[in-house]
Design an enzyme around this catalytic site. Structure first.
Site, PDB file in Angstrom:
ATOM      1  N   SER A 127       0.829  -1.215   0.000  1.00 34.51           N
ATOM      2  CA  SER A 127       0.000   0.000   0.000  1.00 34.51           C
ATOM      3  C   SER A 127       0.862   1.264   0.000  1.00 34.51           C
ATOM      4  O   SER A 127       0.545   2.241  -0.698  1.00 34.51           O
ATOM      5  CB  SER A 127      -0.972   0.008   1.186  1.00 34.51           C
ATOM      6  OG  SER A 127      -0.303  -0.221   2.401  1.00 34.51           O
ATOM      7  N   HIS A 168       5.650 -12.783   7.505  1.00 33.84           N
ATOM      8  CA  HIS A 168       5.876 -11.404   7.066  1.00 33.84           C
ATOM      9  C   HIS A 168       7.073 -11.365   6.138  1.00 33.84           C
ATOM     10  O   HIS A 168       8.010 -12.152   6.300  1.00 33.84           O
ATOM     11  CB  HIS A 168       6.110 -10.467   8.262  1.00 33.84           C
ATOM     12  CG  HIS A 168       5.884  -9.037   7.938  1.00 33.84           C
ATOM     13  ND1 HIS A 168       6.874  -8.235   7.410  1.00 33.84           N
ATOM     14  CD2 HIS A 168       4.766  -8.270   8.010  1.00 33.84           C
ATOM     15  CE1 HIS A 168       6.371  -7.034   7.199  1.00 33.84           C
ATOM     16  NE2 HIS A 168       5.092  -7.023   7.546  1.00 33.84           N
ATOM     17  N   ASP A 172      -2.388  -8.386  11.624  1.00 36.98           N
ATOM     18  CA  ASP A 172      -3.739  -8.824  11.266  1.00 36.98           C
ATOM     19  C   ASP A 172      -4.234 -10.009  12.103  1.00 36.98           C
ATOM     20  O   ASP A 172      -5.421 -10.314  12.097  1.00 36.98           O
ATOM     21  CB  ASP A 172      -3.781  -9.189   9.778  1.00 36.98           C
ATOM     22  CG  ASP A 172      -3.419  -7.988   8.909  1.00 36.98           C
ATOM     23  OD1 ASP A 172      -3.970  -6.909   9.146  1.00 36.98           O
ATOM     24  OD2 ASP A 172      -2.575  -8.140   8.006  1.00 36.98           O
ATOM     25  N   HIS A 188      -1.954  -8.909   1.985  1.00 34.79           N
ATOM     26  CA  HIS A 188      -1.645  -7.629   2.660  1.00 34.79           C
ATOM     27  C   HIS A 188      -2.805  -7.308   3.614  1.00 34.79           C
ATOM     28  O   HIS A 188      -3.109  -8.095   4.495  1.00 34.79           O
ATOM     29  CB  HIS A 188      -1.386  -6.575   1.575  1.00 34.79           C
ATOM     30  CG  HIS A 188      -0.853  -5.262   2.054  1.00 34.79           C
ATOM     31  ND1 HIS A 188      -0.228  -5.081   3.262  1.00 34.79           N
ATOM     32  CD2 HIS A 188      -0.854  -4.018   1.463  1.00 34.79           C
ATOM     33  CE1 HIS A 188       0.137  -3.815   3.404  1.00 34.79           C
ATOM     34  NE2 HIS A 188      -0.244  -3.149   2.337  1.00 34.79           N
ATOM     35  N   ARG A 199       2.864  -4.672  16.739  1.00 32.57           N
ATOM     36  CA  ARG A 199       1.474  -4.224  16.573  1.00 32.57           C
ATOM     37  C   ARG A 199       0.515  -5.309  17.085  1.00 32.57           C
ATOM     38  O   ARG A 199      -0.563  -5.024  17.590  1.00 32.57           O
ATOM     39  CB  ARG A 199       1.195  -3.890  15.101  1.00 32.57           C
ATOM     40  CG  ARG A 199       2.099  -2.787  14.555  1.00 32.57           C
ATOM     41  CD  ARG A 199       1.939  -2.606  13.056  1.00 32.57           C
ATOM     42  NE  ARG A 199       2.310  -3.796  12.317  1.00 32.57           N
ATOM     43  CZ  ARG A 199       2.172  -3.954  11.004  1.00 32.57           C
ATOM     44  NH1 ARG A 199       1.650  -2.961  10.282  1.00 32.57           N
ATOM     45  NH2 ARG A 199       2.538  -5.070  10.406  1.00 32.57           N
TER      46      ARG A 199
HETATM   47  N1  CMX Z   1       0.980 -19.811   5.980  1.00 31.55           N
HETATM   48  C1  CMX Z   1       1.385 -20.716   5.040  1.00 31.55           C
HETATM   49  N2  CMX Z   1       2.430 -20.544   4.232  1.00 31.55           N
HETATM   50  C2  CMX Z   1       3.150 -19.409   4.390  1.00 31.55           C
HETATM   51  C3  CMX Z   1       2.831 -18.435   5.367  1.00 31.55           C
HETATM   52  C4  CMX Z   1       1.680 -18.669   6.160  1.00 31.55           C
HETATM   53  N3  CMX Z   1       1.279 -17.787   7.073  1.00 31.55           N
HETATM   54  N4  CMX Z   1       3.740 -17.458   5.274  1.00 31.55           N
HETATM   55  C5  CMX Z   1       4.592 -17.775   4.290  1.00 31.55           C
HETATM   56  N5  CMX Z   1       4.231 -18.951   3.742  1.00 31.55           N
HETATM   57  C6  CMX Z   1       4.850 -19.651   2.623  1.00 31.55           C
HETATM   58  C7  CMX Z   1       4.819 -18.762   1.389  1.00 31.55           C
HETATM   59  O1  CMX Z   1       3.550 -18.833   0.751  1.00 31.55           O
HETATM   60  C8  CMX Z   1       5.952 -19.327   0.577  1.00 31.55           C
HETATM   61  O2  CMX Z   1       5.499 -20.541  -0.017  1.00 31.55           O
HETATM   62  P1  CMX Z   1       5.984 -20.973  -1.496  1.00 31.55           P
HETATM   63  O3  CMX Z   1       7.470 -21.093  -1.397  1.00 31.55           O
HETATM   64  O4  CMX Z   1       5.265 -22.252  -1.722  1.00 31.55           O
HETATM   65  O5  CMX Z   1       5.566 -19.870  -2.425  1.00 31.55           O
HETATM   66  C9  CMX Z   1       6.973 -19.709   1.658  1.00 31.55           C
HETATM   67  O6  CMX Z   1       6.222 -19.859   2.894  1.00 31.55           O
HETATM   68  C10 CMX Z   1       8.059 -18.676   1.877  1.00 31.55           C
HETATM   69  O7  CMX Z   1       7.430 -17.434   2.124  1.00 31.55           O
HETATM   70  P2  CMX Z   1       8.121 -16.320   3.048  1.00 31.55           P
HETATM   71  O8  CMX Z   1       9.405 -15.923   2.380  1.00 31.55           O
HETATM   72  O9  CMX Z   1       8.199 -16.799   4.436  1.00 31.55           O
HETATM   73  O10 CMX Z   1       7.053 -15.152   3.027  1.00 31.55           O
HETATM   74  P3  CMX Z   1       6.853 -14.010   1.909  1.00 31.55           P
HETATM   75  O11 CMX Z   1       7.763 -12.885   2.223  1.00 31.55           O
HETATM   76  O12 CMX Z   1       6.906 -14.562   0.536  1.00 31.55           O
HETATM   77  O13 CMX Z   1       5.340 -13.584   2.174  1.00 31.55           O
HETATM   78  C11 CMX Z   1       3.459 -13.003   3.492  1.00 31.55           C
HETATM   79  C12 CMX Z   1       4.960 -12.812   3.291  1.00 31.55           C
HETATM   80  C13 CMX Z   1       2.991 -12.031   4.576  1.00 31.55           C
HETATM   81  C14 CMX Z   1       2.736 -12.679   2.199  1.00 31.55           C
HETATM   82  C15 CMX Z   1       3.198 -14.463   3.913  1.00 31.55           C
HETATM   83  O14 CMX Z   1       3.835 -14.730   5.145  1.00 31.55           O
HETATM   84  C16 CMX Z   1       1.734 -14.819   4.014  1.00 31.55           C
HETATM   85  O15 CMX Z   1       1.121 -15.166   2.995  1.00 31.55           O
HETATM   86  N6  CMX Z   1       1.099 -14.718   5.240  1.00 31.55           N
HETATM   87  C17 CMX Z   1      -0.309 -14.925   5.402  1.00 31.55           C
HETATM   88  C18 CMX Z   1      -1.097 -13.700   4.934  1.00 31.55           C
HETATM   89  C19 CMX Z   1      -0.929 -12.530   5.880  1.00 31.55           C
HETATM   90  O16 CMX Z   1      -1.067 -12.665   7.087  1.00 31.55           O
HETATM   91  N7  CMX Z   1      -0.678 -11.350   5.327  1.00 31.55           N
HETATM   92  C20 CMX Z   1      -0.616 -10.102   6.102  1.00 31.55           C
HETATM   93  C21 CMX Z   1       0.784  -9.506   6.223  1.00 31.55           C
HETATM   94  C22 CMX Z   1       0.755  -8.210   6.991  1.00 31.55           C
HETATM   95  C23 CMX Z   1       0.107  -7.125   6.184  1.00 31.55           C
HETATM   96  O17 CMX Z   1       0.649  -6.758   5.117  1.00 31.55           O
HETATM   97  O18 CMX Z   1      -0.954  -6.633   6.574  1.00 31.55           O
END
Ligand code: CMX
Length: 440
Positions: A241, A318, A373, A271, A327
């Site tokens: 964002s 994250h 979140d 996000h 937070r």
């Molecule tokens: N549950 C399951 N799998 C997850 C995970 C979770 N909470 N967090 C990361 N992973 C997975 C990723 O999907 C990725 O899988 P692939 O290799 O199969 O693609 C792997 O673990 C490595 O990811 P990462 O390097 O640890 O995390 P990223 O930096 O790529 O992504 C984020 C970060 C936040 C998108 C991810 O942790 C996620 O999807 N979390 C759940 C959604 C969420 O809570 N988002 C809110 C974030 C805060 C905000 O912006 O408001």
């Protein structure tokens, strides 16, 4: 010119001089190297943006102008009788770079109250959408409808010097932030409360007035809103964002257009929409297990099931953080004080105990800890704001404070249009071939 604007202008002039010197003396110094993996995998960790309002440390979490969340809760002015910081104060801190006085905060509250009138065509635009439209879509469209009000767009059209950009962006920022709670509350009351709207109360602070227009007039919910709108405001510049707002603004799109871009990014489930997803995930678990409070063993099994189905566990992980998000901790502390026995709150805490080792055990999730979140929905449910589709709009109203304060800085510092280099895979293959020939 208001005195907040004068203070901002003085700070920005000083900073612009400093930046000029830094570029002149050190502009050729290398910050970091970029790997092929970074180019393919979301540019993680590449230092390529300047954002003055806040800085994220992967272990410690966010600091706003050097202040952590516990410090903000202590140092920023509170409402009379309240304990939580007023988001007006955080906005001042991010914009001017100094902790505001009570008078500064009251001045901003009064300015926003004065500017809060939303023109009718914005409500007509919302009304033209099916009521089933997701609140974040309604919110983003309403912000675009409000763009007719942009002083920056009008002035640019008439012809202004580059040196004046910041002034109009500042004016648009103040007006847009002033109007967002009214727009958000309108969407809420239209979608969930039969269109029975509540008029603003200009005597209340920004958060309390927002709570009032949503239909929640108790002090507990007001305090929650003050905390919520403070902690969601900013998370340095690289998140979707903030980055989208900054990127679109760099083309000199006005603050309304830029912020709408940020909001369409916030609406993504990885996000901001994750706050809606967390509460849905908890409710689906409750329904599937036929219990309001699943045991830790049941929660552990449900997390494993979620992972087996190839889904993410919302609220965990994250891109930058590697420890529990402060937070999350701030909301946990609020809940311990105000609603420790709430069953959804207790489930959030049980997930917090159970999830990290399971997520860590996958060997691929880099951060097994909760983000902002993971907790917010449980608190909102507790106070009766039960419509989780709306939660990301609350996040969006708060996020305006950080990304728009940053946009003022972007224009005051004369930042350039953003245009990083992209490559094709063909280019990468040739690059690898060439570097191997040279090495070999
Ligand atoms: N549950 C399951 N799998 C997850 C995970 C979770 N909470 N967090 C990361 N992973 C997975 C990723 O999907 C990725 O899988 P692939 O290799 O199969 O693609 C792997 O673990 C490595 O990811 P990462 O390097 O640890 O995390 P990223 O930096 O790529 O992504 C984020 C970060 C936040 C998108 C991810 O942790 C996620 O999807 N979390 C759940 C959604 C969420 O809570 N988002 C809110 C974030 C805060 C905000 O912006 O408001």
């Amino acid at each position: 010119m208001g005195y907040v604007k004068d203070s901002f202008r003085a700070k920005a002039d000083e900073q612009a001089k400093e930046i000029k010197n830094i570029i002149a003396q050190h502009g050729e110094k290398v910050l970091d190297q970029v790997t092929i993996a970074q180019a393919y995998q979301g540019m993680r960790g590449i230092p390529g943006l300047i954002t003055e309002t806040s800085l994220l440390d992967s272990n410690e979490g966010i600091r706003f102008r050097g202040f952590s969340i516990p410090e903000l809760r202590e140092k920023l002015p509170h409402a009379e009788g309240g304990n939580e910081p007023l988001p007006e104060g955080l906005f001042y801190l991010m914009l001017v770079g100094e902790v505001p006085t009570q008078e500064d905060v009251e001045h901003i509250s009064a300015t926003w109250a004065r500017r809060s009138h939303v023109p009718n065509h914005v409500f007509d635009t919302i009304e033209a959408l099916p009521a089933s439209t997701h609140p974040m879509t309604q919110f983003s469209i309403a912000v675009l409808a409000l763009q007719t009000e942009s002083k920056f767009a009008k002035a640019y059209n008439e012809g202004i010097s580059k040196k004046e950009y910041w002034d109009y962006v500042y004016e648009d920022t103040m007006t847009l932030i002033a109007r967002l709670p009214r727009i958000a509350a309108y969407i809420y009351r239209r979608k969930y409360k039969n269109g029975e709207h509540i008029q603003p109360d200009g005597m209340l602070d920004w958060s309390a007035n927002f709570a009032h227009m949503l239909g929640f007039d108790n002090e507990g919910f007001r305090e929650l809103m003050r905390l919520y709108l403070t902690i969601h405001a900013d998370h340095e510049g690289g998140n979707v964002s903030a980055h989208a707002t900054h990127l679109v603004g760099s083309a000199l799109s006005d603050p309304y257009l830029s912020f709408a871009a940020g909001m369409t990014g916030l609406a993504g489930p990885l996000h901001g929409l994750a706050n809606q997803e967390v509460i849905r995930w908890i409710e689906e678990m409750q329904q599937e297990l036929k219990t309001e409070q699943p045991s830790k063993e049941q929660i552990a099994d449900y997390i494993k099931k979620t992972l087996t189905e190839g889904k993410v566990v919302p609220g965990y992980g994250h891109a930058v953080l590697r420890k529990t998000d402060p937070r999350f901790t701030a909301q946990m502390e609020f809940a311990k004080k105000h609603c420790p026995n709430d069953p959804v709150v207790q489930t959030v805490w049980n997930v917090y105990e159970v999830a990290p080792p399971i997520l860590e055990g996958t060997g691929k999730i880099k951060n097994p800890w909760p983000n902002v979140d993971a907790h917010s929905g449980a608190l909102l449910k507790h106070y009766g704001l039960v419509e989780e589709d709306f939660y990301t709009v609350l996040f969006g109203v708060s996020r305006a404070l950080g990304v728009l304060a940053s946009l003022c800085w972007d224009r005051a510092l004369g930042f350039a249009i953003e245009r990083p280099k992209s490559m094709t895979t063909e280019w990468i293959k040739k690059f690898v071939e060439k570097s191997e020939t040279v090495a070999g």
